[in-house]
Each structure stands twice: as structure tokens, then as C-alpha cells.
Scaffold this motif. Structure first.
Motif, short mmCIF file in Angstrom:
data_model
loop_
_atom_site.label_atom_id
_atom_site.label_comp_id
_atom_site.label_asym_id
_atom_site.label_seq_id
_atom_site.Cartn_x
_atom_site.Cartn_y
_atom_site.Cartn_z
N LEU A 103 0.83 -1.21 0.00
CA LEU A 103 0.00 0.00 0.00
C LEU A 103 0.86 1.25 0.00
O LEU A 103 0.59 2.20 -0.74
CB LEU A 103 -0.92 0.00 1.22
N ASN A 104 1.89 1.27 0.84
CA ASN A 104 2.70 2.48 1.01
C ASN A 104 4.17 2.08 1.11
O ASN A 104 4.68 1.80 2.19
CB ASN A 104 2.28 3.23 2.28
N PRO A 105 4.87 2.06 -0.02
CA PRO A 105 6.28 1.65 -0.02
C PRO A 105 7.20 2.64 0.69
O PRO A 105 8.36 2.31 0.96
CB PRO A 105 6.62 1.53 -1.50
N ARG A 106 6.69 3.82 1.00
CA ARG A 106 7.50 4.82 1.72
C ARG A 106 7.44 4.60 3.23
O ARG A 106 8.20 5.22 3.99
CB ARG A 106 6.99 6.24 1.41
N LEU A 107 6.55 3.75 3.67
CA LEU A 107 6.32 3.52 5.10
C LEU A 107 7.49 2.78 5.74
O LEU A 107 7.95 1.77 5.21
CB LEU A 107 5.03 2.71 5.26
N GLU A 108 7.93 3.28 6.89
CA GLU A 108 8.90 2.54 7.70
C GLU A 108 8.13 1.67 8.69
O GLU A 108 7.30 2.17 9.45
CB GLU A 108 9.82 3.50 8.46
N ILE A 109 8.40 0.38 8.67
CA ILE A 109 7.73 -0.55 9.56
C ILE A 109 8.75 -1.19 10.48
O ILE A 109 9.81 -1.65 10.04
CB ILE A 109 6.99 -1.65 8.78
N VAL A 110 8.44 -1.19 11.77
CA VAL A 110 9.25 -1.91 12.75
C VAL A 110 8.43 -3.13 13.16
O VAL A 110 7.53 -3.03 14.00
CB VAL A 110 9.57 -1.03 13.97
#
Length: 255
Positions: A103-110
């Protein structure tokens, strides 16, 4: 939250993606920058927390810390929209990570392949500006609440049961905390309970709106108020909540 001068600038691509929501009065580009610079912890990312995570990713929140253990099961699929049939038997957190990045490739996920507990709550809460509680067990909810109160982090509290939705926003030092609202662990609460996936989605979307309001300053959060919706009858109420001065989490310490 970071001071306005430290908010990351938007790219032209982001301005195009979020153009419609930046038209909301009071949000604009400064509000979108606040979302981009924010970090949100979500405790459990199933039917309820998954809807929160998906809407926050869509809204442009820059960083999501997601705590959710276990592997995908067939019984997850009626409500956990970040899980898919091809992922049955595989890690839930991996499925969550993949779906949100699509959905959002710019999102940083931890991604944290753990459920919140008294052992890890402080560490997880320290990584976020705002906390979202969507856990099914009160042991997890109390651990998260206590850590959020200790660290003075706002917490959006979301819950569902059958056709009922409950959402409130906890502002430590200003509003009742979860232990004020639920003084004791419910002895009859079970891990599995009746729920329609769409009901989880309604609660999750409301929870995501609360997070956006807190981060950007728009609107009026459900601070000190519990929103209760019965989707069977479509009855909607707002219940005023009171702080407990003797609360073990947020009450005044004994002199």
C-alpha cells in the motif's frame, strides 16, 4: 511529537498522493508533514489493529511499530484483512509487513513478532509518539496502558465485541486511563469472542481517525469520552469517563 521545524518535507509524489486529505481544514501540508514525521505503536494488528494500521499507512504516517505474534490461521481470515490464504501457517507479522508495504512503499515498519507484555511494553512504547491498543487480552491492554501512562504517551483504546464498538483516547494526566475505566481484570473474558469482521473495521477506522487528530491537531479527540456504537441497532452514544484518584496506574501517589 517533533517540533514543527523538525518535520520532514514532503516530496512531489507525496503531495500528489495526499492531495485530497490535505484539503481538510487545518490539516494542509503542515499536518501532512506531522503525519510523515510520526511514529505509532499498534498492539496487535488483527481485525481491529489491522484496520488501524492500513488506514494510517494510507494516510501517510511515516513509521509504524507493530507488535503481533503467531502464525496466520484460517480463523483469522474473516476479519484480519492484512492476512491472506496463501500465508496460512506463516508468520502474521511478515504478512502484515508485506501488505502494508504494498500500500505504502515509503512507510517505515518496525515489525515485532511479539505480543505486548509487562516485560516489553516500556521498550515498545518508547519507540512511538502515540500508542494504539487493539489487543484481545486484558493482560496486554493493562501492560500497554501502564507503560503509556509512565511515559506520558497518548493512547487510543479500541475494542469490539459482537456488534459493539468502543473507542476512547487516553491522555495521561488529563483523562482516565484504562485502569480507571476497567478497575479489575474481567474474570470471564475469553481469548475467542464473537465478532463480525466489518465491526472490527469500523472500530479500526475510528481509531485511525483519532490518531490523525492527535498528530495533526485537527478536530476534537475522544479524550475523557467513550464512543459506544451498537451496529445492530445503529445506536451511537458518548459516555463521559471519570478519573479514579486511587487508580494504581494514573492516580495521585500517596503522600
Amino acid at each position: 511529537m517533533k517540533p514543527p521545524t523538525e518535520e520532514p518535507p514532503l516530496t512531489d509524489e507525496e503531495r500528489a498522493i495526499y492531495a485530497w486529505q490535505m484539503r481538510i481544514p487545518g490539516l494542509g501540508e503542515p499536518g501532512q508533514q506531522k503525519l510523515k514525521g510520526a511514529s505509532v505503536l499498534i498492539s496487535r494488528c488483527g481485525g481491529l489493529g489491522g484496520a488501524v494500521a492500513y488506514e494510517l499507512a494510507a494516510a501517510g504516517v511515516g513509521r509504524l511499530v507493530i507488535a503481533h505474534a503467531g502464525n496466520v490461521k484460517p480463523s483469522d481470515l474473516n476479519r484480519q484483512l492484512l492476512m491472506t490464504h496463501d500465508q496460512i501457517g506463516r508468520s502474521r507479522i511478515e504478512s502484515i509487513d508485506r501488505r502494508l508495504r504494498e500500500l505504502n512503499p515509503r512507510l517505515e515498519i518496525v515489525p515485532v513478532a511479539e505480543n505486548v507484555s509487562s516485560a516489553n511494553a516500556d521498550r515498545l512504547v518508547a519507540q512511538a509518539d502515540i500508542v494504539v491498543d487493539a489487543a484481545p487480552l486484558f493482560e496486554e491492554r493493562f501492560a500497554l496502558n501502564d507503560a503509556a501512562v509512565r511515559q506520558h504517551k497518548p493512547m487510543v483504546e479500541c475494542a469490539v465485541y459482537e456488534m459493539d464498538v468502543h473507542v476512547t483516547t487516553i491522555l495521561p494526566g488529563r483523562t482516565p486511563c484504562l485502569r480507571c475505566i476497567v478497575p479489575e481484570m474481567p474474570v470471564d473474558w475469553k481469548r475467542q469472542f464473537p465478532i463480525l469482521g466489518a465491526v472490527s473495521g469500523v472500530a479500526g477506522c475510528i481509531g485511525a481517525v483519532e490518531v490523525v487528530k492527535l498528530l495533526t491537531g485537527i478536530g476534537k479527540p475522544l479524550a475523557g469520552v467513550r464512543l459506544v456504537m451498537n451496529l445492530d441497532t445503529m445506536q451511537v452514544r458518548q459516555l463521559k469517563l471519570m478519573r479514579d484518584p486511587g487508580c494504581p496506574a494514573c492516580g495521585s501517589p500517596a503522600s
